[in-house]
Design an enzyme around this catalytic site. Structure first.
Site, PDB file in Angstrom:
ATOM      1  N   HIS A 139      -4.155  -8.149  -3.433  1.00  0.00           N
ATOM      2  CA  HIS A 139      -4.235  -7.058  -2.476  1.00  0.00           C
ATOM      3  C   HIS A 139      -4.667  -7.530  -1.097  1.00  0.00           C
ATOM      4  O   HIS A 139      -4.006  -7.255  -0.098  1.00  0.00           O
ATOM      5  CB  HIS A 139      -5.194  -5.974  -2.959  1.00  0.00           C
ATOM      6  CG  HIS A 139      -5.291  -4.828  -1.981  1.00  0.00           C
ATOM      7  ND1 HIS A 139      -4.270  -3.926  -1.812  1.00  0.00           N
ATOM      8  CD2 HIS A 139      -6.261  -4.482  -1.085  1.00  0.00           C
ATOM      9  CE1 HIS A 139      -4.602  -3.067  -0.859  1.00  0.00           C
ATOM     10  NE2 HIS A 139      -5.800  -3.376  -0.411  1.00  0.00           N
TER      11      HIS A 139
ATOM     12  N   HIS B 218      -1.064   4.578  -0.570  1.00  0.00           N
ATOM     13  CA  HIS B 218      -2.056   5.499  -0.013  1.00  0.00           C
ATOM     14  C   HIS B 218      -1.670   6.969  -0.167  1.00  0.00           C
ATOM     15  O   HIS B 218      -1.719   7.738   0.784  1.00  0.00           O
ATOM     16  CB  HIS B 218      -2.320   5.172   1.452  1.00  0.00           C
ATOM     17  CG  HIS B 218      -3.278   4.028   1.638  1.00  0.00           C
ATOM     18  ND1 HIS B 218      -4.577   4.091   1.203  1.00  0.00           N
ATOM     19  CD2 HIS B 218      -3.099   2.803   2.193  1.00  0.00           C
ATOM     20  CE1 HIS B 218      -5.185   2.944   1.496  1.00  0.00           C
ATOM     21  NE2 HIS B 218      -4.309   2.140   2.075  1.00  0.00           N
TER      22      HIS B 218
ATOM     23  N   ARG C 276     -13.132  -5.432  10.508  1.00  0.00           N
ATOM     24  CA  ARG C 276     -13.378  -4.321   9.587  1.00  0.00           C
ATOM     25  C   ARG C 276     -14.867  -4.026   9.423  1.00  0.00           C
ATOM     26  O   ARG C 276     -15.228  -2.904   9.079  1.00  0.00           O
ATOM     27  CB  ARG C 276     -12.772  -4.628   8.213  1.00  0.00           C
ATOM     28  CG  ARG C 276     -11.256  -4.652   8.182  1.00  0.00           C
ATOM     29  CD  ARG C 276     -10.770  -4.939   6.767  1.00  0.00           C
ATOM     30  NE  ARG C 276      -9.319  -5.036   6.687  1.00  0.00           N
ATOM     31  CZ  ARG C 276      -8.493  -4.020   6.438  1.00  0.00           C
ATOM     32  NH1 ARG C 276      -8.979  -2.808   6.259  1.00  0.00           N
ATOM     33  NH2 ARG C 276      -7.192  -4.219   6.367  1.00  0.00           N
TER      34      ARG C 276
ATOM     35  N   ASP D 267      -6.150   7.662  -1.532  1.00  0.00           N
ATOM     36  CA  ASP D 267      -6.797   7.831  -0.217  1.00  0.00           C
ATOM     37  C   ASP D 267      -5.767   7.952   0.900  1.00  0.00           C
ATOM     38  O   ASP D 267      -4.650   7.445   0.812  1.00  0.00           O
ATOM     39  CB  ASP D 267      -7.763   6.691   0.108  1.00  0.00           C
ATOM     40  CG  ASP D 267      -9.092   6.810  -0.628  1.00  0.00           C
ATOM     41  OD1 ASP D 267      -9.382   7.897  -1.144  1.00  0.00           O
ATOM     42  OD2 ASP D 267      -9.823   5.806  -0.689  1.00  0.00           O
ATOM     43  N   ARG D 268      -6.217   8.626   1.955  1.00  0.00           N
ATOM     44  CA  ARG D 268      -5.463   8.795   3.206  1.00  0.00           C
ATOM     45  C   ARG D 268      -4.338   9.806   3.088  1.00  0.00           C
ATOM     46  O   ARG D 268      -4.255  10.728   3.884  1.00  0.00           O
ATOM     47  CB  ARG D 268      -4.901   7.463   3.709  1.00  0.00           C
ATOM     48  CG  ARG D 268      -5.942   6.413   4.068  1.00  0.00           C
ATOM     49  CD  ARG D 268      -6.788   6.869   5.226  1.00  0.00           C
ATOM     50  NE  ARG D 268      -7.636   5.801   5.757  1.00  0.00           N
ATOM     51  CZ  ARG D 268      -8.536   6.000   6.709  1.00  0.00           C
ATOM     52  NH1 ARG D 268      -8.703   7.194   7.234  1.00  0.00           N
ATOM     53  NH2 ARG D 268      -9.272   4.989   7.133  1.00  0.00           N
TER      54      ARG D 268
ATOM     55  N   ASP E 289       0.826  -1.206   0.000  1.00  0.00           N
ATOM     56  CA  ASP E 289       0.000   0.000   0.000  1.00  0.00           C
ATOM     57  C   ASP E 289       0.862   1.258   0.000  1.00  0.00           C
ATOM     58  O   ASP E 289       1.843   1.362   0.742  1.00  0.00           O
ATOM     59  CB  ASP E 289      -0.887   0.024   1.240  1.00  0.00           C
ATOM     60  CG  ASP E 289      -1.981  -1.029   1.206  1.00  0.00           C
ATOM     61  OD1 ASP E 289      -1.797  -2.054   0.540  1.00  0.00           O
ATOM     62  OD2 ASP E 289      -3.018  -0.819   1.874  1.00  0.00           O
TER      63      ASP E 289
ATOM     64  N   ASP F 223      -4.119   0.030  -3.667  1.00  0.00           N
ATOM     65  CA  ASP F 223      -4.286   1.103  -2.685  1.00  0.00           C
ATOM     66  C   ASP F 223      -3.285   2.228  -2.953  1.00  0.00           C
ATOM     67  O   ASP F 223      -2.450   2.570  -2.124  1.00  0.00           O
ATOM     68  CB  ASP F 223      -4.169   0.575  -1.256  1.00  0.00           C
ATOM     69  CG  ASP F 223      -5.480  -0.002  -0.749  1.00  0.00           C
ATOM     70  OD1 ASP F 223      -6.396  -0.195  -1.574  1.00  0.00           O
ATOM     71  OD2 ASP F 223      -5.590  -0.266   0.455  1.00  0.00           O
TER      72      ASP F 223
ATOM     73  N   HIS G 126      -2.710  -4.550   2.002  1.00  0.00           N
ATOM     74  CA  HIS G 126      -4.007  -4.290   2.646  1.00  0.00           C
ATOM     75  C   HIS G 126      -3.943  -3.957   4.129  1.00  0.00           C
ATOM     76  O   HIS G 126      -4.813  -3.258   4.631  1.00  0.00           O
ATOM     77  CB  HIS G 126      -4.938  -5.482   2.410  1.00  0.00           C
ATOM     78  CG  HIS G 126      -6.374  -5.221   2.745  1.00  0.00           C
ATOM     79  ND1 HIS G 126      -7.023  -4.078   2.371  1.00  0.00           N
ATOM     80  CD2 HIS G 126      -7.296  -5.987   3.395  1.00  0.00           C
ATOM     81  CE1 HIS G 126      -8.284  -4.134   2.770  1.00  0.00           C
ATOM     82  NE2 HIS G 126      -8.472  -5.281   3.403  1.00  0.00           N
TER      83      HIS G 126
ATOM     84  N   ASN H 157      -8.550  -2.394  -2.631  1.00  0.00           N
ATOM     85  CA  ASN H 157      -9.936  -2.090  -2.264  1.00  0.00           C
ATOM     86  C   ASN H 157     -10.243  -0.601  -2.342  1.00  0.00           C
ATOM     87  O   ASN H 157     -11.416  -0.204  -2.446  1.00  0.00           O
ATOM     88  CB  ASN H 157     -10.246  -2.615  -0.854  1.00  0.00           C
ATOM     89  CG  ASN H 157      -9.411  -1.948   0.220  1.00  0.00           C
ATOM     90  OD1 ASN H 157      -8.187  -1.955   0.144  1.00  0.00           O
ATOM     91  ND2 ASN H 157     -10.054  -1.383   1.219  1.00  0.00           N
ATOM     92  N   HIS H 158      -9.226   0.255  -2.314  1.00  0.00           N
ATOM     93  CA  HIS H 158      -9.469   1.698  -2.438  1.00  0.00           C
ATOM     94  C   HIS H 158      -9.547   2.149  -3.890  1.00  0.00           C
ATOM     95  O   HIS H 158      -9.851   3.325  -4.143  1.00  0.00           O
ATOM     96  CB  HIS H 158      -8.399   2.494  -1.684  1.00  0.00           C
ATOM     97  CG  HIS H 158      -8.616   2.518  -0.208  1.00  0.00           C
ATOM     98  ND1 HIS H 158      -9.163   3.602   0.459  1.00  0.00           N
ATOM     99  CD2 HIS H 158      -8.394   1.574   0.735  1.00  0.00           C
ATOM    100  CE1 HIS H 158      -9.237   3.330   1.754  1.00  0.00           C
ATOM    101  NE2 HIS H 158      -8.778   2.110   1.952  1.00  0.00           N
TER     102      HIS H 158
END
Length: 764
Positions: free
Chosen positions: A576, A459, A627, A494-495, A457, A491, A655, A523-524
């Protein structure tokens, strides 16, 4: 440099390197090489192929013209020369004063030269190394329009530009074009389109040539008995053979500098050029116009033994095997990791601790020269028949090129205005079009070969991506892209506050190197997720509402085409998330048809992108995930069963944030990988990549978060904000500029690092 000739005769065959680590104080170092290598010689060629292999070819040992070639692998210690043994019975004839130019994909082109009988040569040969260690020579199609030696040659993209040269008797190339081009894409030679006065400028020999971007620099040389001192610039063109020659202080060069490095750099270049001219005038420097004492290497063919060896004997070489027959081991994780800690004072770029990188022998880097059907072979004796070595198409100027300016690992710093984004919606949309065409043609489950660098990831933490590139290799022709693939496990957005830079650079790299850069989906990479966790908001904040929403929508349309997994060497599957409750076969993933939304993918896609391993090896089976509802964790028994049923040895997945950047599970049969450091500014975790070599050994390579004492900024003056917490990424200002991302992370906290208890009840 290696070999050569001086006032006392042949120089030793020792190898030297000029170290520019401290650019103001360059130093020469002798390279310690074991065993037998090229004999003392002059008039040979030396080139770095694929940013890995030093290749020496041809020359003269004072007794005869030579035709042997030697290669030194700079990635293996102790250093050794190995004689190049082509197994297809095709080799260039002995020659001296030839030229050798490496193409960016690892092909070396040996061109022209003076043969054993003193005649100029007009042929060209390509040399490449296959993945299994074999070297292969292949003749280039056709013949050079004007045979020559003591010329210069450089590659720009797929075109070899040959400039100047001599034909013997003190004569320059006269009966043909002085500048010729071999376009390796269609495989044809062409001369200057409009020679006129420029041809006369280039009628010279023994000059120096070098390429920078689309430009060729030419300095000095001989024209008859006149020693030249001029410095010329030749600009490449989309029309083969069409090169315009001008002064390096000209507007085309300054314009290119401004595009590539900014207007300030172009201004500095102009100022430096003016200062240089002024200083030269003030010193009243005298120029050397003619010389009559260059007879030691005159244009006429010398008889054997006419060059003094000054007491040095030429040593006969021995042959080394080009590859070793070694049993293929099982995939295994190396027992130590390479760790780079950031040095806050900036004096050292990085400090390697725990274990020197030199103790990780041969990570299996490759120069791959395979044709489209993968066999990499050619039929001996085909003459002008086009060789597969010359078949690779080159990426010319395209929509990805402006985005590649982001690939500047050592120098990249965040803009004072974090909202600044240098690209428009139209540019991003065209980049997506080009990348989508590539993704559409790829399989849902990629089949890859080692060596591969694997990233977890990111991000939007673009600074961490730059640090990883800087410390462990950059995916460019100046880096290691010619001999190792890059695999990213999703991923990308995001973030973090730089999701746009992260995804745009990776897409540009995919377009630039479609067979070496590989992206799979996280997943993002789904609109309903990245609308909530920062990416949509970043697009709006940095590109305006209208263009921002359109950019966000276009990128999410592209995400639906991303591959979903990759299998390396039929042994390691990379994904992922995980295998969850529903995935028992790789064929279930292959059966998913793209473009694919989360709703269309059903439980298989949900498990693939969202599931996690259980908390430790003692918890088996399928368990509910913290989650949220509908998500699961899977135990080590599921991992072992999946690997056994599919003939695999390991699962590599991302992930989850893990404190050391990587973590083992299921007795080492599953590894979790996370590449962003100090996730969301709270985890204080390391970031890591995995390097899987040809020997099937997997080496973790880590970076740690930047120390708290080195924040990259402070609250904007007058903002009224008092932010005490650490910035969420190493290169993010902790002030008003990034409050939109801070608020997202506050409202929706991230999953705690694996193994760390506590946190909210719903995690993303």
């Amino acid at each position: 440099i290696q070999g050569g000739i001086g006032p006392s005769g042949l120089s030793p065959e020792d190898l030297y390197v000029l170290d520019f680590t401290d650019f103001s104080k360059p130093k020469w170092h002798r390279v310690m090489v074991q065993g037998v290598g090229p004999s003392a010689r002059y008039a040979h060629v030396l080139a770095l192929v694929g940013n890995r292999f030093l290749v020496v070819s041809g020359g003269n040992d004072g007794k005869q013209t030579l035709g042997d070639s030697w290669a030194l692998d700079t990635s293996e210690k102790p250093y050794q020369w190995r004689k190049v043994q082509a197994d297809n019975n095709i080799e260039p004839s002995p020659r001296m004063y030839a030229s050798a130019a490496p193409r960016s994909d690892g092909l070396l082109l040996l061109c022209g030269g003076r043969g054993a009988k003193g005649s100029p040569l007009g042929d060209a040969f390509g040399l490449a190394r296959h993945r299994d260690g074999r070297w292969e020579w292949a003749p280039a199609p056709g013949s050079m329009p004007s045979p020559r030696y003591q010329h210069g040659s450089v590659f720009i993209n797929g075109r070899l530009h040959v400039a100047g040269g001599a034909v013997g008797g003190g004569r320059m190339v006269e009966n043909g074009p002085a500048v010729v081009t071999l376009d390796t894409t269609p495989g044809m030679w062409v001369g200057q389109v409009d020679p006129d006065a420029q041809e006369d400028i280039m009628r010279r020999c023994r000059h120096a040539v070098a390429a920078v971007g689309p430009y060729v620099f030419i300095h000095g040389g001989l024209k008859g008995s006149t020693l030249l001192e001029d410095f010329l610039l030749a600009e490449d063109s989309n029309t083969p053979g069409d090169m315009s020659i001008c002064d390096p202080r000209s507007m085309p060069w300054q314009k290119w500098i401004a595009i590539a490095h900014g207007a300030a750099a172009a201004d500095q270049l102009a100022v430096a050029a003016a200062e240089e001219a002024q200083a030269a005038a003030a010193l009243n420097i005298k120029r050397v116009e003619k010389t009559e004492d260059l007879g030691v290497l005159d244009h006429h063919h010398r008889t054997p033994g006419s060059v003094s060896l000054a007491g040095r004997g030429a040593r006969s070489g021995s042959e080394f095997p080009s590859s070793r027959d070694m049993p293929t081991p099982d995939i295994r994780l190396y027992h130590r990791a390479v760790v780079v800690a950031h040095e806050p004072d900036g004096q050292l770029r990085g400090l390697v601790r725990q274990l020197s990188i030199e103790q990780f022998k041969n990570e299996g880097r490759r120069v791959s020269m395979f044709d489209s059907n993968g066999d990499g072979g050619m039929t001996p004796g085909t003459g002008d028949r086009r060789s597969p070595l010359l078949d690779r198409a080159f990426s010319e100027v395209g929509i990805q090129k402006p985005f590649l300016n982001l690939l500047n690992p050592r120098e990249w710093r965040e803009s004072e205005d974090i909202r600044e984004f240098s690209y428009s919606y139209d540019q991003v949309s065209l980049l997506c079009d080009a990348a989508e065409d590539i993704f559409r043609a790829e399989e849902t489950v990629l089949a890859l070969q080692a060596p591969v660098k694997i990233f977890g990831d990111l991000h939007g933490q673009f600074g961490d991506l730059m640090r990883l590139f800087d410390e462990y290799g950059t995916p460019s022709t100046a880096g290691d892209i010619t001999y190792i693939d890059y695999l990213f496990l999703g991923d990308y957005v995001d973030r973090g506050a730089h999701s746009l830079e992260t995804i745009c650079l990776l897409l540009a790299l995919k377009v630039e190197h479609p067979t070496h850069i590989h992206l799979i989906r996280g997943n993002h990479e789904a609109a309903d997720i990245n609308a909530l966790f920062g990416f949509r908001l970043e697009c709006i904040e940095r590109m305006g509402e209208a263009d921002g929403i359109r950019t966000w929508q276009r990128l999410n349309d592209l995400f639906n085409w991303l591959p979903l997994a990759a299998v390396i060497e039929d042994r390691v599957i990379c994904m992922h998330g995980g295998i969850g409750r529903s995935i028992t076969s790789v064929d279930q993933i292959r059966a998913l048809q793209r473009p694919l939304t989360m709703e269309d993918g059903g439980m298989v896609l949900m498990d693939l992108l969202w599931s996690d391993p259980t908390v430790n090896d003692a918890v088996e089976g399928v368990q509910p995930s913290p989650r949220g509802p509908g998500l699961v964790t899977f135990g080590p028994d599921r991992v072992m069963e999946f690997c056994e049923n599919n003939g695999l040895q390991m699962i590599v997945r991302a992930h989850e944030c893990v404190m050391d950047g990587f973590e083992r599970f299921a007795h080492g049969h599953l590894i979790t990988l996370f590449s962003a450091t100090n996730y969301c500014g709270t985890a204080n975790n390391a970031g890591a990549i995995l390097v899987l070599g040809r020997d099937n050994v997997m080496v973790p390579k880590l970076i740690h978060p930047l120390p708290p004492s080195t924040p990259r900024g402070s609250p904007a003056p007058g903002s009224g904000l008092d932010i005490d917490e650490e910035p969420p990424t190493p290169y993010i200002h902790g002030g008003a500029a990034d409050t939109w991302m801070a608020s997202v992370n506050d409202e929706r906290p991230p999953t705690p690092p694996r193994g760390r208890p506590g946190g909210p009840s719903v995690f993303i």
